[in-house]
Write a protein that holds these residues in place. Structure first.
Motif, PDB file in Angstrom:
ATOM      1  N   UNK A 152       0.819  -1.212   0.000  1.00 43.12           N
ATOM      2  CA  UNK A 152       0.000   0.000   0.000  1.00 43.12           C
ATOM      3  C   UNK A 152       0.850   1.259   0.000  1.00 43.12           C
ATOM      4  N   UNK A 153       1.951   1.249   0.746  1.00 40.65           N
ATOM      5  CA  UNK A 153       2.762   2.464   0.869  1.00 40.65           C
ATOM      6  C   UNK A 153       3.823   2.602  -0.215  1.00 40.65           C
ATOM      7  N   UNK A 154       4.221   1.491  -0.863  1.00 40.11           N
ATOM      8  CA  UNK A 154       5.389   1.554  -1.737  1.00 40.11           C
ATOM      9  C   UNK A 154       5.127   1.076  -3.161  1.00 40.11           C
TER      10      UNK A 154
ATOM     11  N   UNK B  61       4.923  12.529   0.354  1.00 36.25           N
ATOM     12  CA  UNK B  61       4.446  11.186   0.655  1.00 36.25           C
ATOM     13  C   UNK B  61       4.226  10.373  -0.614  1.00 36.25           C
ATOM     14  N   UNK B  62       3.815  11.043  -1.666  1.00 37.25           N
ATOM     15  CA  UNK B  62       3.532  10.356  -2.935  1.00 37.25           C
ATOM     16  C   UNK B  62       3.651  11.376  -4.055  1.00 37.25           C
TER      17      UNK B  62
ATOM     18  N   UNK C 219      11.942   4.331   3.281  1.00 38.62           N
ATOM     19  CA  UNK C 219      11.768   3.200   2.370  1.00 38.62           C
ATOM     20  C   UNK C 219      10.942   3.724   1.204  1.00 38.62           C
ATOM     21  N   UNK C 220      11.625   4.083   0.130  1.00 32.47           N
ATOM     22  CA  UNK C 220      10.993   4.769  -1.000  1.00 32.47           C
ATOM     23  C   UNK C 220      11.034   3.889  -2.248  1.00 32.47           C
TER      24      UNK C 220
ATOM     25  N   UNK D 125       6.743   7.424  -1.035  1.00 29.81           N
ATOM     26  CA  UNK D 125       7.673   7.792   0.018  1.00 29.81           C
ATOM     27  C   UNK D 125       7.108   7.349   1.358  1.00 29.81           C
ATOM     28  N   UNK D 126       7.852   6.549   2.100  1.00 30.64           N
ATOM     29  CA  UNK D 126       7.410   6.128   3.428  1.00 30.64           C
ATOM     30  C   UNK D 126       8.607   6.098   4.358  1.00 30.64           C
ATOM     31  N   UNK D 127       8.323   6.197   5.651  1.00 33.49           N
ATOM     32  CA  UNK D 127       9.389   6.161   6.642  1.00 33.49           C
ATOM     33  C   UNK D 127       9.042   5.167   7.735  1.00 33.49           C
TER      34      UNK D 127
END
Length: 573
Positions: free
Chosen positions: A248-250, A416-417, A541-542, A533-535
């Motif tokens: 979902x995030x990447x 973030x995106x 962790x992109x 883009x996530x942390x």
């Protein structure tokens, strides 16, 4: 152990906590209120008696006396071990997990030592500290908080305040179609058992705790007497408990090849719903801020896309989305948006609503009406409850994305995106989901005015983005100093997309990281089409969906060169 001992002494003096928390031994009732005293002779003579008692206690949400709790504190592990040697212990434990107050009973069993005797694999997690800023709690407390979060989700958030997860659940409960996802009693037992055991692979050395945990869980499930299907479900949930959040995030959650791969893996809506609930509770129990409405929205969208695919729908049919959008419009607005959609790349608009497309169409028209000078651009900022959407229209130019990323970073705005659309006439339409890096939430007024004020100059070259970024880095050098070392990792995920090369970057998160990555890619002639883009605490962790200048996935040689260069730049920085 120290906490439970102290809590016992306070209980003997009549003290009881006012609110529930996994760290509180709330099964102890205050002095003078009804509480159960369990016969020691029964617990010793009948090994399963302790499980029967806890099952009944959880069902009624009762309390035990300080004397009973003190005896269990001293002898609970031995009683649990004795119960484990009886074949019926698995049935009783599963029956406890089917009930709505299972978290209450499991937490009491854990704090009084009984659970570790029955499931020694879980005992390894007791007081297990995870040395990074991403995990706020010990592994066992994290697990107990997950059980509380599940209770709060399934009752619509009514129990959230008393369960100590009020903020996390209250912010997302409206986004979750839990009525549609609600599991049966059997499924609840499977889900709670998976939650209890999802981290048992930790503390055994090395990485990959989910896979190691799945192997451990298989043995535990057999010992508990699970049937083949239930055991397969628990093993599946433990093995893949990190999957949905990572995707979902990447990843692009409308990518056809990705959704079909997930469909083959998950197979049924029932498993999907259980995995989604496990994922959401896992995030809610990481820290008070780990589960955000933004992350929850991504998880819900991914789940609904997969559920649609499982029912025969095609969530990537862009033409159908566009027809639906145009059907809601009329007159001159409809003609304008129709022309706009036809001029945009095919992938534009898959996740945008009609008002958003109308606004984008007007933004494009505004740009076309401006003087086409170097650096000419129009942009808008719209605010949501937690994030902001920054949209930019301009002409394509060398290092465009790195300049925009650098400008946003210089004003302490985190991305973030990002989605980048380039038309055949070299007009670029960029859409960013952003937040205030300094305090979280949407962009501030000062940030918005600063970014919009410097945008044209940054694109034309009259504003030195590198100088702005250096000044900002110097200003926040202490804030950005990591508490741990984070190795750089750059990998290619060939299974994520058939139209793009997907590069995932893991590195210490710092001001201007995305600017550095975008600049490196631009130097190699690599075009970024999407960035996720996530942390995780201090680690970024992109993921980047990239192509060559002609729009094709990178060949093997270019991909290897890109990975080597990104590793060099990030390690030297």
């Amino acid at each position: 152990g120290i906490y439970a001992f102290t809590r016992l002494q306070l209980a003997r003096g009549g003290w009881a906590p006012e609110v529930h928390s996994p760290t509180m031994l709330t099964v102890l009732g205050p002095e003078g209120e009804p509480a159960e005293t369990w016969p020691v002779s029964e617990l010793v003579s009948s090994p399963l008696a302790v499980l029967e008692r806890f099952k009944s206690l959880a069902r009624r949400r009762s309390s035990v006396s300080a004397e009973t709790a003190a005896y269990l504190f001293d002898h609970g592990s031995a009683l649990g071990s004795a119960a484990r040697r009886n074949r019926e212990h698995g049935r009783l434990l599963i029956e406890l997990m089917e009930g709505s107050n299972a978290a209450w009973g499991l937490q009491a069993m854990h704090q009084l030592g009984v659970l570790g005797g029955i499931v020694p694999e879980f005992e390894r997690l007791t007081a297990l500290v995870q040395f990074d800023p991403y995990h706020h709690y010990t592994a066992d407390e994290h697990t107990m908080r997950m059980l509380d979060a599940l209770e709060a989700l399934l009752d619509g958030g009514e129990k959230a305040p008393e369960l100590g997860v009020a903020r996390q659940i209250a912010e997302v409960i409206g986004q979750l179609p839990v009525e549609r996802w609600h599991p049966s009693r059997d499924d609840m037992a499977i889900l709670r058992l998976a939650i209890l055991l999802h981290d048992v692979g930790k503390g055994t050395g090395g990485g990959g705790h989910a896979e190691r945990g799945a192997r451990v869980v298989r043995n535990v499930g057999k010992r508990l007497g699970l049937d083949r299907e239930s055991l397969g479900d628990v093993v599946f949930l433990v093995r893949h408990h990190l999957l949905l959040n990572a995707v979902a995030q990447r990843r692009d959650i409308l990518e056809e090849v990705l959704l079909k791969r997930l469909h083959r893996l998950i197979r049924s809506p029932r498993r999907l719903h259980m995995l989604t609930l496990l994922t959401i509770t896992d995030l809610a129990a990481l820290s008070p801020t780990a589960l955000t409405p933004w992350k929850c929205r991504l998880l819900v969208d991914l789940t609904e896309n997969l559920e649609g695919l499982m029912s025969g729908q095609s969530p990537w049919m862009v033409a159908e989305v566009w027809d639906q959008v145009l059907g809601e419009l009329s007159g001159e607005i409809k003609d304008q948006v129709s022309y706009f959609l036809k001029s945009m790349p095919h992938e534009y608009g898959r996740d945008l609503d009609p008002p958003g497309m109308v606004a984008d169409s007007a933004l494009l028209q505004s740009f076309l009406n401006t003087a086409q000078t170097p650096g000419a651009a129009v942009a808008s900022v719209e605010h949501d409850r937690e994030t902001s959407r920054f949209t930019l229209v301009t002409r394509d130019q060398e290092r465009l994305l790195s300049r925009v990323c650098g400008l946003l970073a210089a004003y302490d705005v985190t991305i973030l995106h990002a989605r980048i659309f380039t038309r055949l006439d070299s007009l670029v339409f960029d859409r960013f989901i952003v937040a205030n890096a300094g305090g979280g939430g949407q962009m501030t007024r000062d940030q918005e005015e600063g970014v919009l004020g410097d945008l044209s100059g940054a694109l034309a070259g009259s504003v030195d983005v590198e100088a702005l970024l250096r000044a900002h880095r110097d200003r926040w050098s202490l804030r950005d100093r990591p508490s741990m070392k984070y190795p750089v990792s750059v990998v290619h995920d060939p299974s994520a997309s058939k139209n793009y090369t997907v590069i995932e970057v893991r590195a210490y998160d710092h001001v201007g990281l995305l600017h550095d990555i975008a600049a490196t890619m631009a130097d190699l002639g690599v075009s970024i089409h999407q960035a996720f883009i996530s942390t995780e605490g201090e680690r970024a962790v992109d993921a980047f969906y990239v192509t060559d200048p002609l729009g094709a996935p990178l060949d093997g040689k270019t991909c290897s060169l890109l990975i080597e260069e990104l590793e060099r730049v990030l390690k030297s920085g």
